[in-house]
Design a protein around this motif. Sequence first.
Motif, PDB file in Angstrom:
ATOM      1  N   LEU A   1       0.822  -1.204   0.000  1.00  0.00           N
ATOM      2  CA  LEU A   1       0.000   0.000   0.000  1.00  0.00           C
ATOM      3  C   LEU A   1       0.862   1.264   0.000  1.00  0.00           C
ATOM      4  CD1 LEU A   1      -2.827  -1.038   2.501  1.00  0.00           C
ATOM      5  CD2 LEU A   1      -2.986  -0.867   0.001  1.00  0.00           C
ATOM      6  N   THR A   2       1.954   1.241   0.764  1.00  0.00           N
ATOM      7  CA  THR A   2       2.856   2.397   0.794  1.00  0.00           C
ATOM      8  C   THR A   2       3.509   2.609  -0.565  1.00  0.00           C
ATOM      9  OG1 THR A   2       3.295   2.006   3.146  1.00  0.00           O
ATOM     10  CG2 THR A   2       4.842   3.421   1.960  1.00  0.00           C
ATOM     11  N   SER A   3       3.940   1.502  -1.196  1.00  0.00           N
ATOM     12  CA  SER A   3       4.531   1.605  -2.528  1.00  0.00           C
ATOM     13  C   SER A   3       3.517   2.112  -3.547  1.00  0.00           C
ATOM     14  CB  SER A   3       5.073   0.243  -2.976  1.00  0.00           C
ATOM     15  OG  SER A   3       6.067  -0.229  -2.096  1.00  0.00           O
ATOM     16  N   ASP A   4       2.283   1.678  -3.393  1.00  0.00           N
ATOM     17  CA  ASP A   4       1.216   2.120  -4.292  1.00  0.00           C
ATOM     18  C   ASP A   4       1.073   3.646  -4.231  1.00  0.00           C
ATOM     19  OD1 ASP A   4      -1.002   2.482  -5.832  1.00  0.00           O
ATOM     20  OD2 ASP A   4      -2.248   1.007  -4.812  1.00  0.00           O
ATOM     21  N   VAL A   5       0.911   4.178  -3.028  1.00  0.00           N
ATOM     22  CA  VAL A   5       0.735   5.626  -2.868  1.00  0.00           C
ATOM     23  C   VAL A   5       1.999   6.376  -3.309  1.00  0.00           C
ATOM     24  CG1 VAL A   5       0.243   7.484  -1.233  1.00  0.00           C
ATOM     25  CG2 VAL A   5      -0.923   5.274  -1.007  1.00  0.00           C
ATOM     26  N   LEU A   6       3.176   5.859  -2.931  1.00  0.00           N
ATOM     27  CA  LEU A   6       4.434   6.521  -3.265  1.00  0.00           C
ATOM     28  C   LEU A   6       4.639   6.610  -4.768  1.00  0.00           C
ATOM     29  CD1 LEU A   6       7.301   7.613  -2.547  1.00  0.00           C
ATOM     30  CD2 LEU A   6       8.052   5.219  -2.489  1.00  0.00           C
ATOM     31  N   CYS A   7       4.513   5.498  -5.470  1.00  0.00           N
ATOM     32  CA  CYS A   7       4.828   5.475  -6.906  1.00  0.00           C
ATOM     33  C   CYS A   7       3.784   6.227  -7.724  1.00  0.00           C
ATOM     34  CB  CYS A   7       4.927   4.033  -7.383  1.00  0.00           C
ATOM     35  SG  CYS A   7       6.220   3.078  -6.551  1.00  0.00           S
ATOM     36  N   CYS A   8       2.520   6.062  -7.387  1.00  0.00           N
ATOM     37  CA  CYS A   8       1.482   6.773  -8.132  1.00  0.00           C
ATOM     38  C   CYS A   8       1.571   8.281  -7.888  1.00  0.00           C
ATOM     39  CB  CYS A   8       0.098   6.251  -7.740  1.00  0.00           C
ATOM     40  SG  CYS A   8      -0.214   4.543  -8.257  1.00  0.00           S
TER      41      CYS A   8
END
Length: 461
Positions: free
Chosen positions: A107-114
């Motif tokens: 979830l953190t990677s999702d928010v970070l990359c997007c």
Amino acid sequence: MSEENSSCMPELPGNFSTIFGQTDVAEWEAILTIVTLTFIILVTIIGNVLVILSVFTYKPLRIVQNFFIVSLAVADLTVAILVMPLNVMLSILGRWVFGIHICKMWLTSDVLCCTASILNLCAIALDRFWAITDPINYAQKRTLKRVLLMIGGVWVLSLLISSPPLIGWNDWPEPEEFQRVQECKLTERQGYVIYSSLGSFFIPLFIMTIVYVEIFIATKRRLRERAQASKINAICKNQSALINNKEVQPDRESVSSETNHNEHPEIAANGKTKERKHKKTKKKRKDDNTDNNTYLKPILVHEDSLTDNPETSSISQRRNSNPCTSDNQKITISESTTVSNSPQSKSSHPNKVQLTESTVTIKKPGIVYQFIEEKQRISLSKERRAARTLGIIMGVFVVCWLPFFLMYVTIPFCPSCCPSKRLINFITWLGYINSVLNPIIYTIFNLDFRRAFRKLLGMRP
């Protein structure tokens, strides 16, 4: 919003028995979903890898502003590698089977990359805005250090937006509860939803909208200026042609008088006297035209660093305040004077002399004007393409991400809003598709990227 405060009943996992085990969808739907989403992932990876390699291997693309595009491609690539594959499994199984810790990191990677992808689009828009509206000053400011600092700021800001749930600003269940529900989703804490949606989407959307409108207005203004400059250049050339025609006519009279002089020796003395007076009058008229001409200076559109053609700016700065009668006019006079000092040549080849003078006095003044107009046309053509590409990127960005962020903001504040898993998956993947389309847009609308892609793929240029 936590589960106990929500009026939505959680959807139970499907009971379809497939080759993938117990899934949330039928086997045919699971296969179709896997094939489709895997294709999207592969296209995203290949496209963004090509963008990165193109900038570093193709010399015309190896310019400092393209590092923004590299940063955007890196963000989109991480979405394809770190985020999309696990979402495929979640979409098929309907539950999270990888544990709570991987869920938090995903979830953190999702928010970070997007968020990084969106903010890089915003940085690209700002860079082009400054390049068009303040080309001379920004060309000096747009250094590698400045660009890298802006890119670093994009990723730091993305980290600040994505990391708060890791330090407690979340509504994630405890490990024991998580093992029971097996549900991995973004936090619905209202404060964090407002904070993250503003930083990840709505503020960048506002900035990009204002910037694109300003770029559109600036480009329209420059097109009007170039049209005005072209009209003035045409007037100058027409006036130069008229003056040259007036100068050629006395030369013809001079040739005629010399011919008559050769045929009638008895009036040679009078002819010579009149010829000398005529030459003096002609020379004085040329000097007056050179010194007292009051033509308007054409408006020259300055090149900017976006188009990487600084020659026009140098030429426009070297021009005199009177472009219609500057160096070009002086070249005409000196050439005409040189030819007129050869009466024998005129008398023996009058047509050749007239052709030579016509070439010197009409063609040469147009060369610089044509060169400047061509450079202006190329510059503004590139600006139009850049603005159009930016507009398409922004339009695709809005279509892809606006539905997701509207859903993301609405659900925590609307307990009765209960979208289905299929709708959530569709809207989520619509946002991910933005990472697929960015390199495709560059391929279609940027000639240098098309050439670089063909070169990397071993295709004929």
